[in-house]
Design a protein around this motif. Structure first.
Motif, mmCIF file in Angstrom:
data_model
loop_
_atom_site.group_PDB
_atom_site.id
_atom_site.type_symbol
_atom_site.label_atom_id
_atom_site.label_comp_id
_atom_site.label_asym_id
_atom_site.label_seq_id
_atom_site.Cartn_x
_atom_site.Cartn_y
_atom_site.Cartn_z
ATOM 1 N N GLU A 151 -50.243 30.767 -16.305
ATOM 2 C CA GLU A 151 -49.896 32.210 -15.690
ATOM 3 C C GLU A 151 -49.247 31.827 -14.272
ATOM 4 O O GLU A 151 -51.057 31.963 -13.729
ATOM 5 C CB GLU A 151 -49.924 32.886 -16.461
ATOM 6 C CG GLU A 151 -49.481 34.201 -15.775
ATOM 7 C CD GLU A 151 -49.088 35.702 -17.030
ATOM 8 O OE1 GLU A 151 -49.677 34.984 -18.057
ATOM 9 O OE2 GLU A 151 -48.809 36.957 -16.512
ATOM 10 N N GLN A 185 -45.884 33.109 -29.422
ATOM 11 C CA GLN A 185 -44.707 32.990 -28.958
ATOM 12 C C GLN A 185 -44.949 32.241 -27.867
ATOM 13 O O GLN A 185 -45.163 32.084 -26.853
ATOM 14 C CB GLN A 185 -44.389 34.584 -28.385
ATOM 15 C CG GLN A 185 -44.645 35.646 -29.417
ATOM 16 C CD GLN A 185 -44.490 37.326 -28.504
ATOM 17 O OE1 GLN A 185 -44.251 37.170 -27.339
ATOM 18 N NE2 GLN A 185 -43.071 37.883 -29.330
ATOM 19 N N ARG A 200 -53.981 28.951 -20.780
ATOM 20 C CA ARG A 200 -54.229 29.836 -22.368
ATOM 21 C C ARG A 200 -53.630 28.537 -23.015
ATOM 22 O O ARG A 200 -52.508 28.073 -22.549
ATOM 23 C CB ARG A 200 -53.724 31.477 -23.156
ATOM 24 C CG ARG A 200 -52.678 31.940 -22.276
ATOM 25 C CD ARG A 200 -51.762 33.350 -22.594
ATOM 26 N NE ARG A 200 -50.543 32.777 -22.125
ATOM 27 C CZ ARG A 200 -49.819 33.397 -20.898
ATOM 28 N NH1 ARG A 200 -51.218 34.079 -19.961
ATOM 29 N NH2 ARG A 200 -48.449 33.455 -20.560
ATOM 30 N N ILE A 216 -47.565 33.172 -25.674
ATOM 31 C CA ILE A 216 -49.166 34.465 -25.673
ATOM 32 C C ILE A 216 -48.715 34.271 -27.316
ATOM 33 O O ILE A 216 -48.527 34.223 -28.626
ATOM 34 C CB ILE A 216 -47.764 35.589 -25.509
ATOM 35 C CG1 ILE A 216 -46.664 35.580 -24.435
ATOM 36 C CG2 ILE A 216 -48.890 36.765 -25.645
ATOM 37 C CD1 ILE A 216 -47.628 35.561 -23.583
#
Ligand SMILES: *Cc1c(COP(=O)(O)O)cnc(C)c1O
Length: 420
Positions: free
Chosen positions: A348, A200, A339, A206
């Motif tokens: 993040e 995503q 990530r 994600i």
């Protein structure tokens, strides 16, 4: 200098005065671009760490795609599909040879291609699966991003994307992303398709749990539900493979491509699938004036050739691995998680990302926050290693500065409290 600054703010004012305010851009007015670099009105250079949401994986103004655009524009640009043109068949063959899918249906924007896939899935549900007319259901994932049309935002779980735009089509529902058991529970005899991003993007890069895509593929096969994978942002090399679904060796029933399909020159999208699925469309069922036009097809063919010839997926894998290891080595109490897959990375933060992106733009790196606290890093895949290193240096320094500033703030409030 002052005059040109005036010019830049004049342009901004014109945009604010005469345009709808449906975006909140960083205040950089781009004048020209080449490869991974863009230049503003005043001649300042910036490294592009967004790539127009992965539409310019091939780099800005790639010369080979430019040549194809100009050569085709000198001959014929638009015929409509009322007549045949001599570029569409070649693009269809190239897509087949590159991806193995039997058929393709070209459109323009990504959202239109998603709509096309949903229409194919509904009609397949009625005519092949035998679902009663008007009863088909489509399942998507929470926190998805598939575009902005009414049907597509009808699948969104983002309140801002939906608010004020209803009513939405019936038969749309969502399940949590990364949870194959939830998909299994949600499928009914009326379900015709499951629509999913393999990673995503807009939600903040994600990555689902290992094995998720394989599990949902098995569930869809078992239940006779079409698996539609939205590769508009993740596809065409971005994650280190031609398509992100290839990380789990699956074969979706339908693949949606867009963005880098034109290398940023022109809106070109397509739905790739089997003869059985795309065969549901009869003449007159669906169409687009610009879809499959010769200019788009010539540009898309050149854009695909660049991805293959310059081994952009492999570059993405190599450079992405390097970038991920560097970002993972960052020590900052502002970072919640780093990530990524290929040159598609996210930092993040535990604070809003916008000020970090603004500080980065002052240092000459263009990033855009996604979902408030995530910095997405997605440079053109042609980026030179030295440039990537320099961009990552800027990120490191900005995060260090922000940490220092926040500490200074904390200290000054403590001093204020003490002195009271
Ligand atoms: C950008 C995007 C779309 C929509 O594409 P548009 O060309 O903006 O309509 C759909 N799905 C995904 C995953 C995207 O990233």
């Amino acid at each position: 200098m002052e005059q040109s600054q005036g010019f830049e703010s004049d342009l901004r004012d014109l945009e604010e005065q005469y345009g709808a305010h449906n975006y909140h851009p960083l205040d950089v007015v781009i004048h020209s671009a080449r490869g991974a670099w863009v230049t503003d009105e005043e001649g300042r250079r910036y490294l592009d760490f967004l790539s127009a949401y992965s539409a310019v994986n091939q780099g800005h103004c790639h010369p080979a795609i430019f040549r194809a655009l100009v050569e085709q524009a000198q001959r014929v640009t638009l015929t409509s599909r009322a007549f045949r043109n001599d570029q569409l068949p070649l693009l269809l063959r190239d897509l087949h040879e590159l991806t193995g899918y039997e058929r393709a249906l070209p459109m323009n924007s990504g959202a239109e291609a998603v709509e096309t896939a949903l229409k194919a899935a509904r009609k397949w549900g009625e005519t092949v699966k035998g679902i009663a007319p008007g009863e088909t259901e489509i399942i998507a994932c929470a926190n998805n991003f598939h575009g902005r049309t009414i049907a597509v935002v009808g699948l969104s779980t983002e309140p801002q994307y939906r608010s004020g735009f209803g009513p939405f089509p019936a038969g749309l529902r969502t399940v949590p992303f990364g949870d194959a058991a939830a998909l299994r529970r949600a499928i009914t005899p009326q379900t015709s398709a499951f629509l999913v991003e393999p990673i995503q993007g807009e939600a903040g890069i994600i990555i689902p749990p290992q094995g998720y895509l394989r599990e949902v593929t098995a569930i869809c096969r078992e239940k006779n539900v079409l698996l539609i994978v939205d590769e508009i942002q993740s596809g065409l090399g971005r994650t280190g493979k031609l398509f992100a679904y290839m990380h789990e060796q699956i074969r979706p029933d339908v693949v949606i491509v867009g963005k880098a399909l034109s290398g940023g020159f022109y809106p070109v999208s397509a739905v790739l699938s089997s003869a059985a699925v795309l065969g549901v469309f009869q003449p007159g069922d669906h169409g687009s004036t610009f879809g499959g036009n010769p200019l788009a097809c010539a540009v898309a063919r050149a854009a695909l050739r660049v991805i293959v010839e310059e081994r952009l997926a492999e570059r993405s894998a190599e450079l992405g691995e390097y970038a991920l290891s560097r970002l993972r080595a960052l020590r900052s109490d502002r970072i919640v998680e780093v990530r990524g897959r290929g040159l598609w990375l996210a930092i993040e933060l535990n604070q809003p990302a916008r000020p970090v992106c603004e500080a980065l733009s002052r240092r000459g790196v263009l990033c855009k926050e996604t979902h408030e606290r995530v910095i997405r890093i997605a440079p053109p895949l042609v980026i030179r290693r030295e440039d990537l290193e320099w961009g990552l240096d800027q990120i490191e320094e900005v995060l260090r500065e922000h940490a220092a500033e926040n500490e200074a703030e904390v200290e000054s409030t403590q001093v204020a409290v003490l002195s009271r």
